[in-house]
Write a protein that holds these residues in place. Structure first.
Motif: not given
Length: 182
Positions: A51-56, A85-91, A93-99, A117-125
Motif C-alpha cells: 500500500a505504501n509504495v503504491a501511493q504514487p 515504477v522502474l526505480w521501485l522494481v530496481f530498488s 531487489t535490495k530488499l531482504r525478507e527481514s525488511d 523498507w525505506w532503508s533499502k528503497l534508495t534514494p527515498p526522495y
C-alpha cells in the motif's frame, strides 16, 4: 466524507487518494495488535509495504482519470510514473525478507512503527518527488494542486520535527486529514 457530500469528481479523486494513504493506519493497527511478530503482523507488514509504495501509482490512476490538464502534463506525469515504477522494481531487489518481516517500534526508545523498507528503497526522495510531480502535473487548477502539495510537504515536515523517528508512519496519519481541508 467529502467524496459523498461533494459531487465533484476531482475532489472525489483527491479524497480517494488520501483514503488510500489512510489505509496504512489499518495495517499499522493490525501490526500493533501483534507485536510478537506473529502471522497477523507479518501479513500487515507485507500489505503495508504494498500500500505504501503504491501511493504514487494510485494517485496517478485516480488523478489521470479526472484530470483536465493538458496532454503534455499527462504525458509528463506518465513518464514520472514510469521512472518511479522502474526505480521501485530496481530498488526492491535490495530488499531482504527481514525488511518485510514485522512492523515494530524502532530502536532507541522510538515509539512509532518503523517502515524498514525505506532503508533499502534508495534514494527515498524518488517516492516524494514522484508523488508531488504527479499531483502538480495532473491536478488542475494549479492553485489546488499547489495547496495539496503544500499540505503534503507541511505534514511531512511536521512529522519529521515532532516525531524524529517513524516519520513515514506518522506522516501517513497526518496526511490522512488533508481531504478535510478541501
Amino acid at each position: 466524507l467529502s467524496m459523498f457530500t461533494i459531487r465533484d469528481r476531482v475532489y472525489t479523486a483527491i479524497a480517494l487518494v488520501f483514503q488510500w494513504v489512510l489505509l496504512m493506519q489499518l495495517f499499522e493497527a493490525l501490526a500493533w495488535r501483534d507485536q510478537a511478530c506473529g502471522p497477523l503482523n507479518q501479513a500487515a507488514t507485507k500489505l503495508a509495504f504494498l500500500a505504501n509504495v503504491a501511493q504514487p501509482i494510485v494517485a496517478f490512476l485516480l488523478l489521470m482519470h479526472v484530470s483536465k490538464a493538458p496532454n503534455t502534463h499527462k504525458i509528463a506525469a506518465s513518464i514520472v510514473l514510469l521512472i518511479y515504477v522502474l526505480w521501485l522494481v530496481f530498488s526492491s531487489t535490495k530488499l531482504r525478507e527481514s525488511d518485510l518481516d514485522c512492523l515494530n517500534p524502532g530502536d532507541g526508545g522510538c515509539a512509532n512503527l518503523q517502515y524498514k523498507w525505506w532503508s533499502k528503497l534508495t534514494p527515498p526522495y524518488v517516492y516524494h518527488v514522484s508523488l508531488i510531480a504527479i499531483v502538480l502535473l495532473l491536478l488542475q487548477p494549479l492553485k489546488l494542486s499547489a495547496l495539496i502539495v503544500g499540505i503534503i510537504i507541511a505534514t511531512f515536515v511536521l512529522s519529521a520535527i515532532f516525531y524524529g523517528c517513524g516519520v513515514a508512519s506518522t506522516w501517513c496519519f497526518f496526511a490522512a486529514f488533508v481531504p478535510i481541508l478541501n
